[in-house]
Motif scaffolding. Structure first.
Motif, PDB file in Angstrom:
ATOM      1  N   TYR A  37    -112.644 -34.866 -83.823  1.00  0.00           N
ATOM      2  CA  TYR A  37    -113.278 -34.114 -84.901  1.00  0.00           C
ATOM      3  C   TYR A  37    -112.945 -32.647 -84.663  1.00  0.00           C
ATOM      4  N   ASN A  38    -112.044 -32.105 -85.476  1.00  0.00           N
ATOM      5  CA  ASN A  38    -111.580 -30.744 -85.246  1.00  0.00           C
ATOM      6  C   ASN A  38    -111.144 -30.093 -86.540  1.00  0.00           C
ATOM      7  N   PHE A  90    -105.917 -36.818 -79.060  1.00  0.00           N
ATOM      8  CA  PHE A  90    -107.309 -36.706 -79.478  1.00  0.00           C
ATOM      9  C   PHE A  90    -108.221 -37.627 -78.675  1.00  0.00           C
ATOM     10  N   TYR A  91    -109.361 -37.068 -78.254  1.00  0.00           N
ATOM     11  CA  TYR A  91    -110.375 -37.846 -77.563  1.00  0.00           C
ATOM     12  C   TYR A  91    -111.609 -37.957 -78.459  1.00  0.00           C
ATOM     13  N   ASP A 106    -123.391 -37.248 -82.002  1.00  0.00           N
ATOM     14  CA  ASP A 106    -124.033 -35.929 -81.917  1.00  0.00           C
ATOM     15  C   ASP A 106    -123.026 -34.846 -81.497  1.00  0.00           C
ATOM     16  N   LEU A 107    -121.737 -35.194 -81.506  1.00  0.00           N
ATOM     17  CA  LEU A 107    -120.606 -34.318 -81.212  1.00  0.00           C
ATOM     18  C   LEU A 107    -120.451 -33.949 -79.741  1.00  0.00           C
ATOM     19  N   ARG A 108    -121.198 -34.600 -78.859  1.00  0.00           N
ATOM     20  CA  ARG A 108    -120.968 -34.422 -77.425  1.00  0.00           C
ATOM     21  C   ARG A 108    -119.640 -35.077 -77.050  1.00  0.00           C
ATOM     22  N   ILE A 109    -118.986 -34.528 -76.066  1.00  0.00           N
ATOM     23  CA  ILE A 109    -117.713 -35.061 -75.594  1.00  0.00           C
ATOM     24  C   ILE A 109    -117.923 -36.438 -74.985  1.00  0.00           C
ATOM     25  N   ASP A 110    -117.072 -37.396 -75.362  1.00  0.00           N
ATOM     26  CA  ASP A 110    -117.068 -38.718 -74.741  1.00  0.00           C
ATOM     27  C   ASP A 110    -116.189 -38.606 -73.507  1.00  0.00           C
ATOM     28  N   LEU A 111    -116.794 -38.266 -72.383  1.00  0.00           N
ATOM     29  CA  LEU A 111    -116.050 -37.982 -71.152  1.00  0.00           C
ATOM     30  C   LEU A 111    -115.263 -39.191 -70.658  1.00  0.00           C
ATOM     31  N   ASP A 159    -113.871 -41.601 -72.532  1.00  0.00           N
ATOM     32  CA  ASP A 159    -112.671 -41.719 -73.374  1.00  0.00           C
ATOM     33  C   ASP A 159    -111.675 -40.607 -73.038  1.00  0.00           C
ATOM     34  N   LEU A 160    -112.167 -39.399 -72.875  1.00  0.00           N
ATOM     35  CA  LEU A 160    -111.295 -38.278 -72.552  1.00  0.00           C
ATOM     36  C   LEU A 160    -110.553 -38.535 -71.244  1.00  0.00           C
TER      37      LEU A 160
END
Length: 143
Positions: A23-24, A41-42, A47-52, A54-55
């Motif tokens: 989402y960017n 893309f990760y 709630d737009l927190r980073i999915d660590l 997946d990243l």
């Protein structure tokens, strides 16, 4: 321009990868491609927190930098991401375009990443402009 300059100073060049949230703003992809690098893309949570998790799975041998976005004034918790970047020798770039001010757990926005950029016209009565800050006294060397 601040984001492109941060990537250049981070040593991002052809054949490298930059991880950014799925989402960017499309304006985030253009500087990566302009440098000849590949945007990857990760995921982010609802709630737009980073999915660590997946990243972390998306980090590869060509990954040079990770971008973390502070969406709409809500600051990301970057403690684990900072640790991951340090372990993998990756450059962390904070997008503060929508969070120029703020503090999370006593840490001011834009001070966790190796670079942070912001959009002045979203916070001040200016026609245009941005800012770029860095924790480096000299640019990091490209891996």
């Amino acid at each position: 321009y601040g984001f492109a300059r941060a990537l250049m100073l981070a040593g991002v060049s052809e054949s490298m990868e930059v991880l950014l949230p799925a989402y960017n703003c499309p304006a985030m992809v253009a500087p990566i491609r302009w440098l000849g690098a590949e945007p990857r893309f990760y995921r982010v949570h609802t709630d737009l927190r980073i999915d660590l998790e997946d990243l972390t799975l998306r980090i590869g041998p060509r990954t040079r930098s990770i971008v973390a976005v502070h969406y709409f004034g809500f600051l990301q918790d970057l403690t684990a991401l900072r640790r991951l970047c340090d372990e993998r020798e990756l450059v962390l770039v904070e997008d503060c375009a929508h969070a120029f001010y703020g503090v999370a757990d006593g840490t001011p926005v834009g001070t966790v990443g190796d670079f942070a950029f912001g959009s002045l016209m979203k916070f001040f009565p200016t026609y245009d402009g941005g800012c770029l800050v860095s924790a480096f006294s000299s640019p990091p060397s490209a891996a």
